[in-house]
Design an enzyme around this catalytic site. Structure first.
Site, PDB file in Angstrom:
ATOM      1  N   ASP A  51       3.926  -7.107 126.763  1.00 18.72           N
ATOM      2  CA  ASP A  51       3.460  -6.504 125.505  1.00 18.72           C
ATOM      3  C   ASP A  51       2.634  -5.219 125.613  1.00 18.72           C
ATOM      4  O   ASP A  51       1.732  -5.135 126.448  1.00 18.72           O
ATOM      5  CB  ASP A  51       2.530  -7.469 124.762  1.00 18.72           C
ATOM      6  CG  ASP A  51       3.060  -8.870 124.659  1.00 18.72           C
ATOM      7  OD1 ASP A  51       4.183  -9.125 125.096  1.00 18.72           O
ATOM      8  OD2 ASP A  51       2.321  -9.716 124.138  1.00 18.72           O
TER       9      ASP A  51
ATOM     10  N   PHE B 246      -4.846 -11.888 128.132  1.00 18.89           N
ATOM     11  CA  PHE B 246      -3.657 -11.811 127.286  1.00 18.89           C
ATOM     12  C   PHE B 246      -3.777 -10.651 126.288  1.00 18.89           C
ATOM     13  O   PHE B 246      -4.764  -9.923 126.270  1.00 18.89           O
ATOM     14  CB  PHE B 246      -3.442 -13.145 126.562  1.00 18.89           C
ATOM     15  CG  PHE B 246      -2.679 -14.165 127.379  1.00 18.89           C
ATOM     16  CD1 PHE B 246      -2.554 -14.048 128.756  1.00 18.89           C
ATOM     17  CD2 PHE B 246      -2.075 -15.252 126.751  1.00 18.89           C
ATOM     18  CE1 PHE B 246      -1.837 -14.991 129.503  1.00 18.89           C
ATOM     19  CE2 PHE B 246      -1.361 -16.199 127.479  1.00 18.89           C
ATOM     20  CZ  PHE B 246      -1.241 -16.074 128.847  1.00 18.89           C
TER      21      PHE B 246
ATOM     22  N   GLU C 213       3.125 -14.720 117.207  1.00 15.66           N
ATOM     23  CA  GLU C 213       2.399 -13.960 118.224  1.00 15.66           C
ATOM     24  C   GLU C 213       2.216 -12.518 117.759  1.00 15.66           C
ATOM     25  O   GLU C 213       2.956 -12.017 116.915  1.00 15.66           O
ATOM     26  CB  GLU C 213       3.183 -13.957 119.543  1.00 15.66           C
ATOM     27  CG  GLU C 213       3.376 -15.338 120.140  1.00 15.66           C
ATOM     28  CD  GLU C 213       3.982 -15.299 121.550  1.00 15.66           C
ATOM     29  OE1 GLU C 213       3.432 -15.955 122.429  1.00 15.66           O
ATOM     30  OE2 GLU C 213       4.996 -14.619 121.758  1.00 15.66           O
TER      31      GLU C 213
HETATM   32  C1  FRU Z   1       3.814 -12.213 123.680  1.00 16.53           C
HETATM   33  C2  FRU Z   1       2.816 -13.004 124.509  1.00 16.53           C
HETATM   34  C3  FRU Z   1       1.467 -13.007 123.814  1.00 16.53           C
HETATM   35  C4  FRU Z   1       0.528 -13.236 124.951  1.00 16.53           C
HETATM   36  C5  FRU Z   1       1.175 -12.475 126.065  1.00 16.53           C
HETATM   37  C6  FRU Z   1       0.965 -13.057 127.417  1.00 16.53           C
HETATM   38  O1  FRU Z   1       4.862 -11.663 124.407  1.00 16.53           O
HETATM   39  O2  FRU Z   1       3.297 -14.307 124.707  1.00 16.53           O
HETATM   40  O3  FRU Z   1       1.359 -13.955 122.787  1.00 16.53           O
HETATM   41  O4  FRU Z   1      -0.756 -12.772 124.676  1.00 16.53           O
HETATM   42  O5  FRU Z   1       2.554 -12.417 125.774  1.00 16.53           O
HETATM   43  O6  FRU Z   1       1.432 -12.208 128.418  1.00 16.53           O
END
Ligand code: FRU
Length: 484
Positions: A37, A96, A219
């Protein structure tokens, strides 16, 4: 022990191993290792900053760090030192996703701390929200009072562990975050918290929840204002397909509506996909000094094998930056103007009658096309890109069903498949603006009304371009520029 210093040292020492074959030329990728992300997207002190989910040590997802890059034009990026490593008790299993905001000249990032709490890492975990601050936009200090929001601040009756990806914004002098979560019973939802100082947060409300068709967990929410309307973009997990839409395992969707910060409710009447292709997830937006709302996303799909994971030492890339424009009740996504400065070796043809296959006398693996078709009597027409022998990526249109097809079954190695989306001709015309960059294709349809994004992995000789029609039609114009 994961530290920023160890990460930077590892990357510097191993970078020579990178296999360049599928590396993109005008898209952001990590210097080495894994990327997912986009995080902390912000225009700060005269530069664009983009952070990203990063595992430097292997081209696979692992304990998350934040990689960091800066740019003057959103296209040419410079890597900076890794800005966050999972080095605290509250984020030891991952820093994250999260976002950034400027306050009193300092750059604040807010992110989710991830903790594995039992033997099954996919089910036994807990999440919390943290802040790190930078005076120079490069070195970040995590606050001593982290976490600033712990799981005890999750309302009862909701998932007590999925609680992540804060996107911070300011309204009338008050700070807010939206957070992705679910109700523990299979419905994704978004939580809103408020703060006066970014440190002490209180729960405002659950602003939106799945209607039963929108996935079991949400997310990476992003909430912003566009021309007086509020827009919510988020990434629902395991959302079932609806006709041709939402065909990927996890999807992205936008809703235009109104956020009532007093009631803690977001009112909207419909949702639409952000992208209609294969590889587009976890988009994040920012506003820049020109007042543009720009979005970038991870140009990949979860739970698939990415060809560069084997022997290439990198995996994952960002999409091109796209400007979000409100067009009536829709969001349109357009390539940013800065892209034009990278056009080289223009090639142009006009008024070509197509009947059967026609080779175009130019080729490449890194270019922009602007093609206008007039459907006339054709049963089907389109373009074959990255062609050699049997290999081709096919973009086609059939007036009878009104579907634009992006087919990568013969594109090369990696996953095949087809994505389709309804497109109306505009006075008989179909206009496509297509960006090809080594292992990516981004198709902007009818001026940005819809976009289809996908990764492809053709062989090095697959450079050819063909136009074709079953029946006859005309290519009103065909323009191509190499990029860079
Ligand atoms: C989305 C996700 C987020 C999380 C991150 C972990 O792609 O699952 O929800 O913070 O990737 O790498």
């Amino acid at each position: 022990m994961y530290t920023r210093e160890n990460a930077d040292k590892f990357i510097a020492e191993r970078k020579y191993l990178l296999n360049e074959q599928y590396r993109l030329r005008y898209h952001l990728m990590s210097d080495f290792g894994w990327m997912n992300d986009p995080n902390g997207f912000i225009y700060y002190n005269g530069e664009y900053h983009l952070f990203y989910q990063h595992y430097p040590y292997q081209p696979v997802w692992g304990p998350m760090h934040w990689g960091h890059a800066v740019s003057h034009d959103l296209i040419e990026w410079k890597h900076l030192p890794v800005s966050l490593a999972p080095d605290q008790q509250y984020d030891r299993d991952g820093c994250f996703s999260g976002s950034a905001i400027e306050r009193d000249g300092k750059l604040y990032v807010m992110y989710t701390g991830h903790l594995v709490t039992g033997p099954d890492m996919n089910h036994d975990y807990s999440q919390n929200q943290n802040i790190a601050v930078s005076e120079d936009g490069i070195r970040f200090e995590k606050l001593a009072c982290n976490p600033v929001i712990g799981p005890e601040q999750i309302p009862a009756g909701l998932s007590q562990k999925d609680f992540r990806d804060p996107k911070v914004f300011e309204r009338d002098g008050v700070y807010y975050i939206v957070l992705g979560s679910n109700d523990g019973q299979g419905s994704g939802l978004i939580l809103l918290y408020r703060s006066n100082d970014l440190i002490s947060w209180s729960f405002v409300g659950e602003i939106a929840r799945s209607d039963g068709k929108l996935g079991d967990n949400w997310e990476c929410p992003d909430l912003f204002e566009l021309e007086g309307r509020d827009v919510l973009i988020m990434s629902p997990q395991r959302m079932p397909a609806q006709g041709e839409d939402y065909q990927n395992l996890h999807s992205t969707t936008y809703m235009i509506g109104h956020l009532d910060t007093a009631l803690g409710k977001f009112q909207y009447d419909r949702y639409e996909p952000v992208d209609y292709g294969f590889d587009f997830y976890a988009p994040q937006t920012t506003i820049d000094d020109k007042g543009r709302r720009i979005v970038m996303a991870w140009m990949e799909t979860w739970e698939t094998e990415i060809p560069t994971q084997l022997g290439h030492y990198w995996a994952g890339a960002m999409t091109m930056p796209r400007e979000i424009v409100l067009q009536g009740n829709e969001l349109w996504f357009k390539p940013i103007d800065e892209m034009k400065a990278y056009r080289r070796n223009g090639y142009e043809q006009s008024d070509i009658l197509l009947n059967g296959m026609q080779e175009i006398e130019t080729d490449g693996d890194c270019y922009e096309l602007e093609v206008v078709f007039r459907a006339d009597e054709a049963e089907e027409f389109g373009l074959n890109l990255r062609v050699h022998g049997e290999e081709a990526t096919v973009i086609s249109y059939r007036p009878s069903d009104g579907l634009l097809r992006f087919n990568r079954d013969k594109a090369g190695i990696g996953l095949g498949g087809e994505r389709r989306t309804k497109v109306e001709l505009n006075e008989g015309l179909l206009k496509l603006q297509i960006f090809v960059d080594r292992s990516s294709v981004e198709i902007f349809i009818q001026g940005g009304k819809k976009v289809m994004t996908g990764r492809i992995y053709p062989g090095p000789q697959s450079l050819g371009i063909q136009a074709y029609a079953k029946g006859s039609c005309s290519m009103v114009s065909f323009k191509k520029w190499d990029i860079k």
